[in-house]
Design a protein around this motif. Structure first.
Motif, short mmCIF file in Angstrom:
data_model
loop_
_atom_site.label_atom_id
_atom_site.label_comp_id
_atom_site.label_asym_id
_atom_site.label_seq_id
_atom_site.Cartn_x
_atom_site.Cartn_y
_atom_site.Cartn_z
N ALA A 195 0.83 -1.21 0.00
CA ALA A 195 0.00 0.00 0.00
C ALA A 195 0.86 1.25 0.00
N GLY A 196 1.94 1.23 0.79
CA GLY A 196 2.85 2.38 0.82
C GLY A 196 3.54 2.59 -0.50
N MET A 197 3.91 1.48 -1.16
CA MET A 197 4.54 1.60 -2.48
C MET A 197 3.57 2.22 -3.48
N LEU A 198 2.33 1.78 -3.48
CA LEU A 198 1.36 2.34 -4.42
C LEU A 198 1.15 3.83 -4.18
N ALA A 199 1.13 4.21 -2.93
CA ALA A 199 0.89 5.62 -2.61
C ALA A 199 2.11 6.48 -2.90
N GLY A 200 3.30 5.90 -2.82
CA GLY A 200 4.52 6.71 -2.92
C GLY A 200 5.26 6.61 -4.23
N THR A 201 4.70 5.87 -5.21
CA THR A 201 5.36 5.75 -6.51
C THR A 201 4.45 6.32 -7.59
N ALA A 202 5.05 6.62 -8.73
CA ALA A 202 4.31 7.27 -9.82
C ALA A 202 3.84 6.26 -10.84
N ALA A 203 2.81 6.65 -11.59
CA ALA A 203 2.35 5.83 -12.72
C ALA A 203 3.32 5.99 -13.88
N LEU A 204 3.62 4.88 -14.54
CA LEU A 204 4.56 4.88 -15.66
C LEU A 204 3.78 4.70 -16.96
N SER A 205 4.16 5.50 -17.97
CA SER A 205 3.54 5.38 -19.29
C SER A 205 4.64 5.41 -20.34
N ALA A 206 4.26 5.22 -21.59
CA ALA A 206 5.24 5.17 -22.68
C ALA A 206 5.97 6.48 -22.86
N ASP A 207 5.36 7.61 -22.46
CA ASP A 207 6.01 8.91 -22.64
C ASP A 207 6.45 9.54 -21.32
N SER A 208 6.53 8.72 -20.25
CA SER A 208 7.02 9.24 -18.98
C SER A 208 8.46 9.72 -19.11
N ALA A 209 8.81 10.73 -18.32
CA ALA A 209 10.19 11.18 -18.27
C ALA A 209 11.07 10.07 -17.74
N ALA A 210 12.30 9.99 -18.24
CA ALA A 210 13.25 8.97 -17.79
C ALA A 210 13.87 9.43 -16.47
N VAL A 211 13.27 9.00 -15.37
CA VAL A 211 13.69 9.44 -14.04
C VAL A 211 13.72 8.25 -13.10
N GLY A 212 14.76 8.15 -12.30
CA GLY A 212 14.82 7.16 -11.24
C GLY A 212 14.76 5.74 -11.76
N VAL A 213 13.92 4.92 -11.12
CA VAL A 213 13.78 3.51 -11.47
C VAL A 213 12.39 3.29 -12.04
N MET A 214 12.35 2.81 -13.26
CA MET A 214 11.08 2.55 -13.96
C MET A 214 10.90 1.05 -14.09
N ILE A 215 9.78 0.53 -13.61
CA ILE A 215 9.55 -0.91 -13.57
C ILE A 215 8.33 -1.22 -14.42
N ALA A 216 8.53 -2.06 -15.44
CA ALA A 216 7.46 -2.30 -16.41
C ALA A 216 7.41 -3.77 -16.81
N ALA A 217 6.20 -4.30 -16.91
CA ALA A 217 6.00 -5.64 -17.46
C ALA A 217 6.09 -5.53 -19.00
N LYS A 218 6.64 -6.61 -19.67
CA LYS A 218 6.94 -7.89 -19.11
C LYS A 218 8.44 -8.15 -19.11
N PRO A 219 8.88 -9.25 -18.43
CA PRO A 219 10.30 -9.37 -18.10
C PRO A 219 11.25 -9.56 -19.27
#
Length: 364
Positions: A241-265
């Motif tokens: 729950a804390g991770m969901l509240a404290g992390t951002a939504a990632l999309s195809a045009d998101s800025a390249a910042v920090g750690v981006m985690i995307a399916a699939k492996p």
């Protein structure tokens, strides 16, 4: 007491291949997992297997469930899986499967099936079938998971176990530290399974104060897992729950910042496809694959060409974990699954007291 056990690896012996094992005992015939992959196009050959009484699913990754469409050729038997696995699937055969407890005992085709949580993935379980004189099947297993519990299995006469890493013994803590150091130097894209290590990664990097963004698939899995807190380690629901509240939504045009985690492996589906194509061209972020580099899929080619790197995040047992497993189970016979012959030989040399067989069958 059940006697006269016969276990045959339809697939999953001598190769990092799809899980599919046939267990015959007491007049019952059970299939343990029915997977596809992880390398492109790999499926079990069920020719001659004939009707079975049930299919038992250890967890919901494709290499353990991806060939369930072949079930009609086995007589259309009932499928058994845990509640989290059923909740997270889009396969109707699995969604409507009969219950397999996360920790408990059921009767399947007259055989006692005991289960315990196996780490690795949401709802993953090991199974002891036929009591202490029967089989312990681990499926995929990891005692190092920080989100999914792993319980020590009980003794059994025979053991089929996850040997994916052979004799490798690098601890997860060191691997996490390596990735944290890398993330301190530049943005990272980590293609990962939403129903696996991806959520653990998001929690770990966010806990270190790094900006983390996760794809919609990860958010969906996290939300579903919050409805199954018993499938998580103590405090795991709060961490999610804390991770969901404290992390951002990632999309195809998101800025390249920090750690981006995307399916699939393996970069062959999901949001990872678009982000890999973008970052491989622009260099805005480094692409890091952390699991098996499946042949015939983009991950292997990207790493081989130098456009991405590989840095493992353990989701299978390392050598010390396998030694502990052998100590718990104390088998008379053991089969190393999901591992190539060279790595199996390394494992046999490292654990000389483990009674490993060199063939895809066990009889006891």
């Amino acid at each position: 007491m059940t006697t006269g056990f016969h276990l045959r690896a339809i697939s999953g012996f001598g190769v990092k291949g799809p899980a599919c094992f046939l267990l015959e005992a007491g007049g019952a015939r059970l299939i343990l997992d029915l997977g596809e992959g992880p390398d492109a196009g790999m499926r079990p050959d069920l020719a001659g297997v004939g009707p079975v009484d049930a299919i038992l699913i250890s967890h919901g990754h494709p290499d353990h469930i991806g060939a369930l469409d072949l079930a009609p050729g086995l007589g259309g038997p009932p499928v058994h899986a845990t509640a989290p696995v059923r909740a997270l699937t889009d396969d109707p055969r699995l969604a409507h499967a009969q219950d397999l407890p996360l920790c408990g005992q059921v009767q399947v085709a007259g055989l006692a099936v005991e289960t315990g949580m196996a780490g690795h993935a949401p709802g993953a379980v090991w199974m002891r079938i036929g009591g202490a004189g029967g089989l312990l099947y681990t499926g995929d297993m990891s005692a190092e998971s920080t989100l999914y519990p792993c319980a020590p299995p009980p003794p059994a006469a025979a053991l089929v176990f996850d040997a994916s890493y052979g004799a490798a013994d690098d601890p997860l803590a060191d691997q996490v530290a390596h990735l944290l150091a890398l993330a301190a130097t530049r943005p990272l894209l980590l293609p990962a399974p939403a129903g696996g290590r991806g959520l653990e990664m998001a929690i770990a990097f966010a806990a270190e104060g790094l900006p983390v963004s996760r794809c919609p698939a990860h958010r969906q899995v996290a939300a579903l897992l919050l409805e199954h807190p018993g499938a998580l380690v103590p405090g795991g629901d709060e961490a999610l729950a804390g991770m969901l509240a404290g992390t951002a939504a990632l999309s195809a045009d998101s800025a390249a910042v920090g750690v981006m985690i995307a399916a699939k492996p393996n970069g062959d589906a999901g949001l990872a496809v678009d982000l890999i194509a973008r970052f491989a061209q622009t260099g805005e972020a480094e692409i890091v694959f952390t699991g098996h580099l499946a042949a015939g899929k983009p991950a292997a080619e990207l790493v081989a060409s130098g456009r991405a790197r590989f840095a493992r995040w353990n989701v299978h047992p390392r050598l010390s974990g396998l030694a502990a497993l052998a100590g718990h189970v104390q088998p008379r016979l053991a089969m190393a699954a999901f591992v190539e012959p060279a790595r199996a030989a390394d494992l046999a040399a490292a654990l000389p007291d483990l009674p490993l067989v060199g063939a895809p069958e066990l009889r006891w």
